[in-house]
Write an enzyme that holds these catalytic residues in place. Structure first.
Site, PDB file in Angstrom:
ATOM      1  N   ASP A  36       0.846  -1.188   0.000  1.00  0.00           N
ATOM      2  CA  ASP A  36       0.000   0.000   0.000  1.00  0.00           C
ATOM      3  C   ASP A  36       0.884   1.242   0.000  1.00  0.00           C
ATOM      4  O   ASP A  36       1.907   1.280   0.685  1.00  0.00           O
ATOM      5  CB  ASP A  36      -0.903  -0.021   1.241  1.00  0.00           C
ATOM      6  CG  ASP A  36      -2.025   0.986   1.162  1.00  0.00           C
ATOM      7  OD1 ASP A  36      -1.737   2.198   1.194  1.00  0.00           O
ATOM      8  OD2 ASP A  36      -3.185   0.569   1.067  1.00  0.00           O
ATOM      9  N   ASN A  92     -13.062  -3.758   2.769  1.00  0.00           N
ATOM     10  CA  ASN A  92     -13.981  -2.634   2.922  1.00  0.00           C
ATOM     11  C   ASN A  92     -14.934  -2.695   1.735  1.00  0.00           C
ATOM     12  O   ASN A  92     -14.488  -2.723   0.590  1.00  0.00           O
ATOM     13  CB  ASN A  92     -13.238  -1.303   2.921  1.00  0.00           C
ATOM     14  CG  ASN A  92     -12.299  -1.168   4.102  1.00  0.00           C
ATOM     15  OD1 ASN A  92     -12.612  -1.610   5.194  1.00  0.00           O
ATOM     16  ND2 ASN A  92     -11.150  -0.577   3.882  1.00  0.00           N
ATOM     17  N   GLY A  98     -15.291   2.747   4.102  1.00  0.00           N
ATOM     18  CA  GLY A  98     -13.910   3.141   3.863  1.00  0.00           C
ATOM     19  C   GLY A  98     -13.341   2.709   2.530  1.00  0.00           C
ATOM     20  O   GLY A  98     -12.153   2.928   2.280  1.00  0.00           O
ATOM     21  N   GLN A  99     -14.140   2.100   1.659  1.00  0.00           N
ATOM     22  CA  GLN A  99     -13.627   1.706   0.346  1.00  0.00           C
ATOM     23  C   GLN A  99     -13.435   2.948  -0.505  1.00  0.00           C
ATOM     24  O   GLN A  99     -14.362   3.753  -0.670  1.00  0.00           O
ATOM     25  CB  GLN A  99     -14.575   0.725  -0.347  1.00  0.00           C
ATOM     26  CG  GLN A  99     -14.017   0.183  -1.650  1.00  0.00           C
ATOM     27  CD  GLN A  99     -14.939  -0.841  -2.323  1.00  0.00           C
ATOM     28  OE1 GLN A  99     -16.044  -1.094  -1.882  1.00  0.00           O
ATOM     29  NE2 GLN A  99     -14.452  -1.418  -3.405  1.00  0.00           N
ATOM     30  N   HIS A 105     -10.738  -5.577  -3.089  1.00  0.00           N
ATOM     31  CA  HIS A 105      -9.375  -5.759  -2.589  1.00  0.00           C
ATOM     32  C   HIS A 105      -9.387  -6.101  -1.109  1.00  0.00           C
ATOM     33  O   HIS A 105     -10.276  -5.711  -0.367  1.00  0.00           O
ATOM     34  CB  HIS A 105      -8.494  -4.538  -2.867  1.00  0.00           C
ATOM     35  CG  HIS A 105      -8.993  -3.249  -2.309  1.00  0.00           C
ATOM     36  ND1 HIS A 105     -10.039  -2.540  -2.857  1.00  0.00           N
ATOM     37  CD2 HIS A 105      -8.577  -2.520  -1.239  1.00  0.00           C
ATOM     38  CE1 HIS A 105     -10.237  -1.435  -2.174  1.00  0.00           C
ATOM     39  NE2 HIS A 105      -9.369  -1.398  -1.166  1.00  0.00           N
ATOM     40  N   LEU A 106      -8.377  -6.829  -0.733  1.00  0.00           N
ATOM     41  CA  LEU A 106      -8.196  -7.314   0.630  1.00  0.00           C
ATOM     42  C   LEU A 106      -6.944  -6.669   1.202  1.00  0.00           C
ATOM     43  O   LEU A 106      -5.882  -6.710   0.574  1.00  0.00           O
ATOM     44  CB  LEU A 106      -8.049  -8.836   0.592  1.00  0.00           C
ATOM     45  CG  LEU A 106      -7.676  -9.579   1.866  1.00  0.00           C
ATOM     46  CD1 LEU A 106      -8.720  -9.370   2.944  1.00  0.00           C
ATOM     47  CD2 LEU A 106      -7.524 -11.062   1.567  1.00  0.00           C
ATOM     48  N   HIS A 107      -7.053  -6.060   2.374  1.00  0.00           N
ATOM     49  CA  HIS A 107      -5.909  -5.469   3.060  1.00  0.00           C
ATOM     50  C   HIS A 107      -5.300  -6.525   3.987  1.00  0.00           C
ATOM     51  O   HIS A 107      -6.026  -7.170   4.744  1.00  0.00           O
ATOM     52  CB  HIS A 107      -6.339  -4.287   3.931  1.00  0.00           C
ATOM     53  CG  HIS A 107      -6.898  -3.132   3.180  1.00  0.00           C
ATOM     54  ND1 HIS A 107      -6.177  -1.990   2.925  1.00  0.00           N
ATOM     55  CD2 HIS A 107      -8.121  -2.939   2.631  1.00  0.00           C
ATOM     56  CE1 HIS A 107      -6.937  -1.130   2.263  1.00  0.00           C
ATOM     57  NE2 HIS A 107      -8.128  -1.690   2.066  1.00  0.00           N
TER      58      HIS A 107
END
Length: 119
Positions: A36, A92, A98-99, A105-107
């Protein structure tokens, strides 16, 4: 079922296509994982499907196996970063959650203590 057509300005689709550089740390047939740009923890990696779906719910409905692949990729990232099974995975879904990029996508977050409830 095929993935919906991605918007021309989807930054994550451009990363998948190699049009925008990213620090890629893991790739599979269905997923790409990269650091990120605004990390919220010592390890903060985004794991994205190569196919474009707006959010995790849409991806799960259309390609449930790809969701499992994202989690497997996240596990590989966590292991490679030495997180010793101590990390958080976050999807999210929607702006209010919060997207900010509307490509599922995966954090992967780790390397520090996490609080609960999150933000």
């Amino acid at each position: 079922m095929s993935a919906p057509e991605a918007p021309a300005d989807c930054i994550f689709c451009k990363i998948v296509a190699g049009e925008i550089p990213a620090t890629v740390v893991h790739e599979s047939e269905t997923a790409v994982a990269f650091r990120d740009l605004n990390p919220q923890a010592p390890t903060h990696v985004l794991v994205i499907p190569r196919s474009h779906y707006e959010n995790a719910a849409a991806l799960a409905a259309a390609e449930p196996a790809t969701v499992a692949d994202l989690v497997a990729a996240a596990t590989a990232v966590a292991e490679a970063d030495g997180l010793d099974e101590q990390y958080r995975l976050v999807f999210n879904t929607g702006a209010a959650a919060g997207q900010t990029v509307f490509h599922a996508h995966l954090h992967v977050l780790g390397g520090r203590s996490m609080t609960w409830p999150p933000g």
